[in-house]
Design an enzyme around this catalytic site. Structure first.
Site, PDB file in Angstrom:
ATOM      1  N   SER A  24      46.660  27.449  22.248  1.00  0.00           N
ATOM      2  CA  SER A  24      47.876  26.630  22.320  1.00  0.00           C
ATOM      3  C   SER A  24      47.786  25.677  23.502  1.00  0.00           C
ATOM      4  O   SER A  24      48.780  25.067  23.890  1.00  0.00           O
ATOM      5  CB  SER A  24      49.116  27.525  22.454  1.00  0.00           C
ATOM      6  OG  SER A  24      49.059  28.272  23.654  1.00  0.00           O
ATOM      7  N   ASN A 107      53.046  37.708  28.175  1.00  0.00           N
ATOM      8  CA  ASN A 107      54.192  37.813  27.264  1.00  0.00           C
ATOM      9  C   ASN A 107      55.518  37.478  27.950  1.00  0.00           C
ATOM     10  O   ASN A 107      56.322  36.716  27.420  1.00  0.00           O
ATOM     11  CB  ASN A 107      54.263  39.215  26.655  1.00  0.00           C
ATOM     12  CG  ASN A 107      53.026  39.528  25.827  1.00  0.00           C
ATOM     13  OD1 ASN A 107      52.215  38.636  25.564  1.00  0.00           O
ATOM     14  ND2 ASN A 107      52.867  40.772  25.418  1.00  0.00           N
ATOM     15  N   THR A 152      88.360   9.057   0.711  1.00  0.00           N
ATOM     16  CA  THR A 152      87.901  10.395   0.333  1.00  0.00           C
ATOM     17  C   THR A 152      87.164  10.195  -0.985  1.00  0.00           C
ATOM     18  O   THR A 152      87.533   9.310  -1.767  1.00  0.00           O
ATOM     19  CB  THR A 152      89.050  11.402   0.130  1.00  0.00           C
ATOM     20  OG1 THR A 152      89.904  10.927  -0.916  1.00  0.00           O
ATOM     21  CG2 THR A 152      89.887  11.591   1.409  1.00  0.00           C
ATOM     22  N   HIS A 153      86.127  10.952  -1.216  1.00  0.00           N
ATOM     23  CA  HIS A 153      85.293  10.792  -2.415  1.00  0.00           C
ATOM     24  C   HIS A 153      84.786   9.358  -2.548  1.00  0.00           C
ATOM     25  O   HIS A 153      84.547   8.878  -3.643  1.00  0.00           O
ATOM     26  CB  HIS A 153      86.052  11.192  -3.690  1.00  0.00           C
ATOM     27  CG  HIS A 153      86.755  12.510  -3.587  1.00  0.00           C
ATOM     28  ND1 HIS A 153      86.137  13.706  -3.844  1.00  0.00           N
ATOM     29  CD2 HIS A 153      88.030  12.816  -3.204  1.00  0.00           C
ATOM     30  CE1 HIS A 153      86.996  14.697  -3.659  1.00  0.00           C
ATOM     31  NE2 HIS A 153      88.147  14.185  -3.250  1.00  0.00           N
ATOM     32  N   SER A 272      64.165  -7.695   6.301  1.00  0.00           N
ATOM     33  CA  SER A 272      63.236  -7.409   5.218  1.00  0.00           C
ATOM     34  C   SER A 272      62.008  -8.300   5.381  1.00  0.00           C
ATOM     35  O   SER A 272      62.119  -9.425   5.864  1.00  0.00           O
ATOM     36  CB  SER A 272      63.929  -7.698   3.887  1.00  0.00           C
ATOM     37  OG  SER A 272      62.969  -7.890   2.885  1.00  0.00           O
ATOM     38  N   LYS A 278      68.209 -10.812   4.918  1.00  0.00           N
ATOM     39  CA  LYS A 278      68.717  -9.448   5.084  1.00  0.00           C
ATOM     40  C   LYS A 278      68.764  -8.967   6.522  1.00  0.00           C
ATOM     41  O   LYS A 278      67.904  -9.245   7.334  1.00  0.00           O
ATOM     42  CB  LYS A 278      67.841  -8.472   4.267  1.00  0.00           C
ATOM     43  CG  LYS A 278      68.033  -8.666   2.776  1.00  0.00           C
ATOM     44  CD  LYS A 278      67.859  -7.377   2.039  1.00  0.00           C
ATOM     45  CE  LYS A 278      69.051  -6.454   2.258  1.00  0.00           C
ATOM     46  NZ  LYS A 278      68.832  -5.165   1.628  1.00  0.00           N
ATOM     47  N   GLU A 285      69.669   4.565   9.542  1.00  0.00           N
ATOM     48  CA  GLU A 285      69.015   5.336   8.476  1.00  0.00           C
ATOM     49  C   GLU A 285      68.021   6.325   9.079  1.00  0.00           C
ATOM     50  O   GLU A 285      67.891   7.469   8.616  1.00  0.00           O
ATOM     51  CB  GLU A 285      68.328   4.381   7.487  1.00  0.00           C
ATOM     52  CG  GLU A 285      69.357   3.607   6.666  1.00  0.00           C
ATOM     53  CD  GLU A 285      68.764   2.402   5.935  1.00  0.00           C
ATOM     54  OE1 GLU A 285      69.433   1.903   5.031  1.00  0.00           O
ATOM     55  OE2 GLU A 285      67.652   1.966   6.275  1.00  0.00           O
ATOM     56  N   TYR A 312      55.510  41.659  21.431  1.00  0.00           N
ATOM     57  CA  TYR A 312      54.916  40.330  21.321  1.00  0.00           C
ATOM     58  C   TYR A 312      53.968  40.287  20.124  1.00  0.00           C
ATOM     59  O   TYR A 312      53.165  41.187  19.911  1.00  0.00           O
ATOM     60  CB  TYR A 312      54.136  39.942  22.590  1.00  0.00           C
ATOM     61  CG  TYR A 312      53.542  38.552  22.449  1.00  0.00           C
ATOM     62  CD1 TYR A 312      54.298  37.433  22.740  1.00  0.00           C
ATOM     63  CD2 TYR A 312      52.244  38.366  21.954  1.00  0.00           C
ATOM     64  CE1 TYR A 312      53.788  36.153  22.561  1.00  0.00           C
ATOM     65  CE2 TYR A 312      51.730  37.093  21.781  1.00  0.00           C
ATOM     66  CZ  TYR A 312      52.496  35.993  22.079  1.00  0.00           C
ATOM     67  OH  TYR A 312      51.993  34.733  21.890  1.00  0.00           O
ATOM     68  N   GLN A 317      53.650  32.056  19.107  1.00  0.00           N
ATOM     69  CA  GLN A 317      53.030  30.832  19.626  1.00  0.00           C
ATOM     70  C   GLN A 317      53.325  29.641  18.710  1.00  0.00           C
ATOM     71  O   GLN A 317      53.481  28.520  19.173  1.00  0.00           O
ATOM     72  CB  GLN A 317      51.520  31.044  19.745  1.00  0.00           C
ATOM     73  CG  GLN A 317      50.742  29.830  20.193  1.00  0.00           C
ATOM     74  CD  GLN A 317      49.306  30.182  20.550  1.00  0.00           C
ATOM     75  OE1 GLN A 317      49.057  30.904  21.512  1.00  0.00           O
ATOM     76  NE2 GLN A 317      48.353  29.707  19.772  1.00  0.00           N
TER      77      GLN A 317
HETATM   78  N1  ARG Z   1      50.050  31.156  24.065  1.00  0.00           N
HETATM   79  C1  ARG Z   1      50.874  32.290  23.853  1.00  0.00           C
HETATM   80  C2  ARG Z   1      52.211  31.858  23.234  1.00  0.00           C
HETATM   81  O1  ARG Z   1      52.492  30.715  23.233  1.00  0.00           O
HETATM   82  C3  ARG Z   1      51.100  32.962  25.155  1.00  0.00           C
HETATM   83  C4  ARG Z   1      51.171  34.462  25.153  1.00  0.00           C
HETATM   84  C5  ARG Z   1      49.960  35.090  24.668  1.00  0.00           C
HETATM   85  N2  ARG Z   1      50.035  36.504  24.843  1.00  0.00           N
HETATM   86  C6  ARG Z   1      49.181  37.308  24.312  1.00  0.00           C
HETATM   87  N3  ARG Z   1      49.315  38.559  24.555  1.00  0.00           N
HETATM   88  N4  ARG Z   1      48.242  36.872  23.516  1.00  0.00           N
HETATM   89  O2  ARG Z   1      52.945  32.665  22.761  1.00  0.00           O
END
Ligand code: ARG
Length: 500
Positions: A24, A107, A152-153, A272, A278, A285, A312, A317
């Site tokens: 990550s 964690n 309304t509607h 446009s 336009k 939008e 955990y 992640q």
């Molecule tokens: N990159 C992990 C997350 O975003 C961090 C924690 C990872 N912990 C583990 N025990 N692998 O959740």
């Protein structure tokens, strides 16, 4: 050596084919600064508790400054930012750098980082809602007497004012802000010290790290601390709800612009590529479409969290980025909506020209009859019969001209006939022609509806005062939270400066 051992053990897992799938690190750039703060607070606390030595703390804290200066992009490759920063510290100070990870786990660390960063994002979202509320209140005050059709509607329903229409969204946004502030308060608890999920034998001080990081308290149960992501779920629900409010506002403004009731600023419009005449409400939008993004993020988040056991699991992640996406897109959309509202110009003449279209003042006639003691249902049927008898031209301006001019007389005649038939007496016995003209007139119609929260200018002025008061209350709540975070950041800096 403990540090070398860690490195060797990790290398065993470092090079498989799924390595980048598992990492990550790139997405974690968002929590780079958060992780540094969490590391600093944790090291300060460990030192104050006598768990690591002052000199060791000084080395680690200096290394963290260095890592910060070098930036996220210079971090060694790793599974995530937590591991990479730890490796970068160990690279700088040697195995003792590994003491930083005493009495914690990634964690509780990642949960702390997410909360630390996300709470700031929530405050930005709150700020954006306040800016939009200001724009709405300002425009509502300026257009308090701009009589326009209410729908309304998508059918002409009753005359209202542009100010009352705008204030209706200020009311919705007030709740959107409140929901975000509530979510903030549950986000801002410290999971740090929960360790992997089951606590630690070290004599840590969880309240101290919470204070240094500006958290309002600790997430008590150590398993709950590492597992919980409901703060993301409720925040994203609040964001998706806000985005839904914005989508309705967008549609209303798009339609009112199409009807000629307001002109969007060029800054919030587009043209446009083929039709040179336009002017399109593209920004609104796009604001409207963000409800899709936010609902998607919320759904993705809840679907990822559903059924996850304690404590955990790596699924978490992939949950986090959905929250970043939601808060980024919804905050930006809210800011854009505020700009579009603030710069739009209402066309009071066009609004008033259509205000009585489609016999939309008819409810006022039924109300006037009912005020004389005729049961409202009887009055309703009587007016409905008369309106059905009266030709209502299809095109808007003609319809309005009819309501205010020629066929108002025709309507009056048909009301008379209906009154004779239903009540056995002419309408004038109940409602004088003068009164009738007053309620059939869109301006008089609006003025008559002066109950609390209604569009009559006096009633609206009172509502606007209440809305302004609640805006100021929420602005103070935001300032209080901002100040608390700032002062905690100062405290952390001071605490760190004891060692480096
Ligand atoms: N990159 C992990 C997350 O975003 C961090 C924690 C990872 N912990 C583990 N025990 N692998 O959740």
């Amino acid at each position: 050596m403990e540090g070398e051992d860690t490195v060797i053990r990790r290398d065993r897992f470092a090079d498989g084919p799924a390595r980048s799938f598992m990492s990550s690190l790139a997405a974690d750039e968002r929590i780079f600064a958060a992780d540094l703060a969490v590391d600093r607070a944790h090291v300060v606390m460990l030192t104050e508790q006598g768990i690591i030595g002052d000199d060791e703390a000084a080395d680690v804290l200096a290394a963290l400054d260095d890592v910060e200066a070098a930036g996220h992009s210079t971090l060694p490759d790793g599974e995530d930012v937590h591991e990479a920063i730890e490796s970068a510290v160990v690279d700088r100070v040697g195995p003792n750098g590994g003491k930083m990870h005493t009495a914690r786990s990634r964690n509780d660390e990642v949960a702390a980082c997410i909360r630390y960063r996300f709470r700031a994002d929530l405050l930005s979202a709150v700020e954006a809602t306040l800016a939009l509320r200001e724009a709405l209140l300002e425009a509502a005050t300026a257009e308090a007497e701009t009589v326009m059709p209410g729908f309304t509607h998508r059918q002409y329903a009753q005359p209202t004012t542009a100010g009352h229409f705008l204030a209706s969204y200020a009311g919705a946004l007030e709740r959107d802000t409140a929901r975000l502030l509530d979510a903030y308060d549950r986000t801002n608890g410290s999971p740090l010290g929960g360790a992997a999920f089951a606590g630690t034998p070290f004599d840590i001080d969880r309240e101290r790290t919470a204070d240094l990081l500006g958290f309002d308290g600790v997430v008590e149960n150590s398993t709950d601390a590492s597992s919980a992501r409901d703060f993301l779920a409720e925040s994203c629900a609040a964001l998706a709800t806000l985005a839904t409010t914005l989508s309705g506002l967008s549609t209303d403004l798009i339609e009112h612009a199409a009807d000629g009731y307001l002109v969007l600023s060029d800054d919030y419009s587009s043209t446009s590529s083929i039709m040179p005449q336009k002017k399109n409400p593209d920004t609104l939008e796009l604001v409207r479409a963000v409800a899709g993004d936010a609902t998607g993020s919320l759904t993705a988040l809840l679907t990822t969290l559903k059924g996850l056991p304690r404590a955990y699991n790596r699924d978490l992640q992939r949950a986090t980025p959905h929250a970043w996406d939601a808060v980024d897109s919804v905050t930006e959309a809210t800011e854009v909506a505020a700009g579009a509202v603030a710069t739009a110009e209402w066309d009071a003449e066009a609004c008033e020209a259509d205000a009585g279209a489609g016999f939309s003042t008819a409810t006022g006639v039924a109300d006037a009859l009912a005020m004389t003691g005729v049961p409202f249902r009887t009055a309703h049927e009587l007016v409905a019969a008369a309106a059905a008898e009266t030709e209502s031209p299809a095109d808007t301006s003609a319809a309005n001209a009819a309501a205010s001019g020629g066929s108002r007389a025709a309507l009056a005649a048909n009301l008379d006939a209906a009154a004779e038939e239903v009540l056995g007496e002419p309408l004038a016995t109940y409602v004088s022609r003068e009164e009738l003209d007053a309620v059939l007139d869109p301006v008089g119609s609006v003025a008559a509806r002066d109950s609390r929260g209604a569009p009559a200018p006096d009633a609206l002025a009172e509502s606007l005062a209440r809305l302004a008061e609640s805006h100021d209350g929420h602005a103070a709540a935001l300032a209080e939270r901002d100040a608390a975070l700032e002062s905690a950041a100062d405290d952390l800096e001071t605490a760190v400066s004891e060692y480096v």
